[in-house]
Write an enzyme that holds these catalytic residues in place. Structure first.
Site, PDB file in Angstrom:
ATOM      1  N   HIS A 208      -5.685  -4.543  -1.001  1.00  0.00           N
ATOM      2  CA  HIS A 208      -4.806  -5.715  -1.084  1.00  0.00           C
ATOM      3  C   HIS A 208      -4.036  -5.811  -2.388  1.00  0.00           C
ATOM      4  O   HIS A 208      -3.179  -6.671  -2.537  1.00  0.00           O
ATOM      5  CB  HIS A 208      -5.613  -6.995  -0.891  1.00  0.00           C
TER       6      HIS A 208
HETATM    7  C1  UD1 Z   1      -5.046 -13.036  -4.631  1.00  0.00           C
HETATM    8  C2  UD1 Z   1      -5.383 -12.798  -6.112  1.00  0.00           C
HETATM    9  C3  UD1 Z   1      -6.155 -11.496  -6.256  1.00  0.00           C
HETATM   10  C4  UD1 Z   1      -7.359 -11.491  -5.341  1.00  0.00           C
HETATM   11  C5  UD1 Z   1      -6.886 -11.733  -3.925  1.00  0.00           C
HETATM   12  C6  UD1 Z   1      -7.993 -11.725  -2.915  1.00  0.00           C
HETATM   13  C7  UD1 Z   1      -3.804 -13.623  -7.781  1.00  0.00           C
HETATM   14  C8  UD1 Z   1      -2.758 -13.213  -8.746  1.00  0.00           C
HETATM   15  N1  UD1 Z   1      -4.180 -12.677  -6.920  1.00  0.00           N
HETATM   16  O1  UD1 Z   1      -4.176 -12.001  -4.206  1.00  0.00           O
HETATM   17  O2  UD1 Z   1      -6.589 -11.354  -7.596  1.00  0.00           O
HETATM   18  O3  UD1 Z   1      -8.031 -10.256  -5.459  1.00  0.00           O
HETATM   19  O4  UD1 Z   1      -6.233 -13.010  -3.892  1.00  0.00           O
HETATM   20  O5  UD1 Z   1      -7.483 -11.910  -1.616  1.00  0.00           O
HETATM   21  O6  UD1 Z   1      -4.246 -14.742  -7.830  1.00  0.00           O
HETATM   22  N2  UD1 Z   1      -1.764 -15.126   2.700  1.00  0.00           N
HETATM   23  C9  UD1 Z   1      -2.103 -15.532   3.958  1.00  0.00           C
HETATM   24  N3  UD1 Z   1      -3.153 -16.396   4.087  1.00  0.00           N
HETATM   25  C10 UD1 Z   1      -3.858 -16.875   3.029  1.00  0.00           C
HETATM   26  C11 UD1 Z   1      -3.493 -16.450   1.740  1.00  0.00           C
HETATM   27  C12 UD1 Z   1      -2.450 -15.570   1.595  1.00  0.00           C
HETATM   28  O7  UD1 Z   1      -1.493 -15.129   4.929  1.00  0.00           O
HETATM   29  O8  UD1 Z   1      -4.787 -17.670   3.223  1.00  0.00           O
HETATM   30  C13 UD1 Z   1      -0.647 -14.160   2.544  1.00  0.00           C
HETATM   31  C14 UD1 Z   1       0.630 -14.844   2.122  1.00  0.00           C
HETATM   32  O9  UD1 Z   1       1.698 -14.255   2.756  1.00  0.00           O
HETATM   33  C15 UD1 Z   1       0.715 -14.546   0.639  1.00  0.00           C
HETATM   34  C16 UD1 Z   1       0.013 -13.186   0.549  1.00  0.00           C
HETATM   35  O10 UD1 Z   1      -0.984 -13.196   1.558  1.00  0.00           O
HETATM   36  O11 UD1 Z   1       1.996 -14.543   0.169  1.00  0.00           O
HETATM   37  C17 UD1 Z   1      -0.613 -12.957  -0.798  1.00  0.00           C
HETATM   38  O12 UD1 Z   1      -1.475 -14.070  -1.142  1.00  0.00           O
HETATM   39  P1  UD1 Z   1      -1.657 -14.474  -2.687  1.00  0.00           P
HETATM   40  O13 UD1 Z   1      -2.628 -15.592  -2.812  1.00  0.00           O
HETATM   41  O14 UD1 Z   1      -0.339 -14.620  -3.337  1.00  0.00           O
HETATM   42  O15 UD1 Z   1      -2.251 -13.171  -3.350  1.00  0.00           O
HETATM   43  P2  UD1 Z   1      -3.365 -12.144  -2.845  1.00  0.00           P
HETATM   44  O16 UD1 Z   1      -2.688 -10.851  -2.623  1.00  0.00           O
HETATM   45  O17 UD1 Z   1      -4.223 -12.703  -1.758  1.00  0.00           O
END
Ligand code: UD1
Length: 371
Positions: A208
């Site tokens: 991820h």
């Molecule tokens: C975040 C953390 C990372 C952690 C990871 C675990 C930061 C900078 N990054 O990254 O350190 O290892 O979480 O998962 O804080 N999304 C969904 N559903 C959700 C959440 C996210 O669909 O419940 C999708 C969204 O399109 C979003 C993308 O995943 O834009 C990324 O989510 P985001 O919270 O920005 O970062 P992670 O890659 O999950």
């Protein structure tokens, strides 16, 4: 003692669960703030259920966005909560955007409200400033009054940044508290059999990190490498939403064909699946730790790790960098040749299921002595 405990994203939930339970046991229940950084049923609700975390006292509902948007939204929403709750401690865990955002708000209100910041998982360093988590870790540590470290390598990292040792307390790894407490239930789920996999005869993959999944060239090399692994044994791949979006956006779906693609799993399901695996291949920080605690060989698909004790003392290894299909296959084969260790037998000091007790003791000790 009043403690505001912050959780925002998936890797936070298994860290706050044992701490909240221990605060309750100590007669000083924490106040839980969920920032809403993660919000899907499988990224958040399943973890609250599996880990027995009570419903949050405050839900900030910030959701996804750019780093600036997400961090700013957490800050704006957290400030009035902090002013209302007036805790002695704001306890933040890990290295996600919610961690830094709340630490920053609390540190600015320290004088006015008399609150202090405690950081669980302090002192880990990858040295790679391209990682958003490295920025979050370094800045959160700089803002914290109490730095609670998971492994002994953290202290020299903090000393090198000029953080006085009096602010640092070694408590061990609280994620392992949750893992060991849940292991009997996780095993009872019979995950390998449910997925038609032979225990000890399959690999598990998670991916991820932006550095692995956002760039299509890198992602293609990794998926090709996993395809080579799948020629040797089945590969179970629960796909993170960020990774699913990137695979679809870059038209890489055909590279998933050799793999057993799954939706993101709940906490216990994942622990059960990992526990039964021959090898785990991952870019996750938490899985590097959980595999070491469980004795399962792990291949880390990154250039470096902020968790070097998982290599020097545990079951982890880094795949050769830059990642290639051949390098991933060679690392997988070396890991698969490594015999599985008994759970706990390769664990660094303090990865013993009792870190939450030490965290709560450290908070009490510093609260009592306060003028
Ligand atoms: C975040 C953390 C990372 C952690 C990871 C675990 C930061 C900078 N990054 O990254 O350190 O290892 O979480 O998962 O804080 N999304 C969904 N559903 C959700 C959440 C996210 O669909 O419940 C999708 C969204 O399109 C979003 C993308 O995943 O834009 C990324 O989510 P985001 O919270 O920005 O970062 P992670 O890659 O999950």
């Amino acid at each position: 003692m009043r403690t505001l405990v912050v959780a925002g994203a998936r890797p936070n939930f298994m860290k706050v669960a044992p701490i909240l339970a221990e605060l309750r046991r100590a007669g000083s229940p924490g106040v839980l703030v969920h920032t809403g950084q993660h919000y899907d049923a499988q990224m958040s609700d399943a973890f609250f259920r599996d880990l027995g975390i009570p419903a949050p006292d405050y839900h900030l509902g910030v959701g996804s966005g750019s780093h600036a948007q997400q961090t700013a939204r957490v800050m704006e929403a957290f400030e009035p909560v902090l002013v209302e709750a007036r805790p002695d401690w704001v306890l933040v865990v890990g290295d996600v955007n919610s961690t830094l955002a709340c630490a920053l708000v609390a540190s600015k209100l320290r004088e006015e409200l008399g609150c202090r910041v405690a950081h669980v998982e302090a002192g880990l360093r990858s040295g790679d400033w391209r990682m958003p988590e490295e920025v979050n870790r370094v800045l959160t540590d700089r803002l914290s009054d109490l730095l609670l470290t998971p492994s002994h390598d953290a202290l020299p990292n903090l000393a090198a940044e000029g953080i006085p040792s009096g602010r640092v307390s070694f408590v061990g790894n609280v994620m392992i508290d949750a893992l060991f407490a849940g292991l009997p239930d996780a095993r009872a789920l019979g995950m390998p059999a449910r997925l038609g996999l032979a225990a000890g005869g399959y690999a598990v993959v998670t991916l991820h990190r932006p550095s692995a999944v956002d760039n299509p060239e890198v992602l293609r090399e990794i998926l090709r490498g996993l395809g080579r692994v799948a020629e040797r044994m089945p590969v179970a791949f629960p796909v993170h939403p960020r990774t699913a979006q990137s695979i679809a956006a870059h038209g890489l779906d055909s590279l998933l064909e050799p793999l057993r693609v799954l939706e993101p799993l709940g906490y216990q399901e994942m622990a059960g699946l990992v526990d039964g695996a021959a090898v785990v291949l991952t870019d996750s920080g938490g899985l590097q730790e959980e595999t070491t605690a469980l004795g399962v060989p792990c291949v880390t698909l990154r250039e470096q790790t902020e968790r070097p004790v998982t290599i020097t003392e545990g079951t982890n290894r880094l795949a050769p960098w830059p990642l290639t299909p051949e390098g991933i296959l060679a690392s997988f084969q070396a890991a698969a040749a490594q015999p599985r260790a008994a759970p706990g037998s390769r664990s660094p000091e303090g990865w013993d299921g009792r870190a939450a007790e030490r965290i709560v003791s450290a908070l009490f000790a510093r609260t009592a002595g306060r003028p």
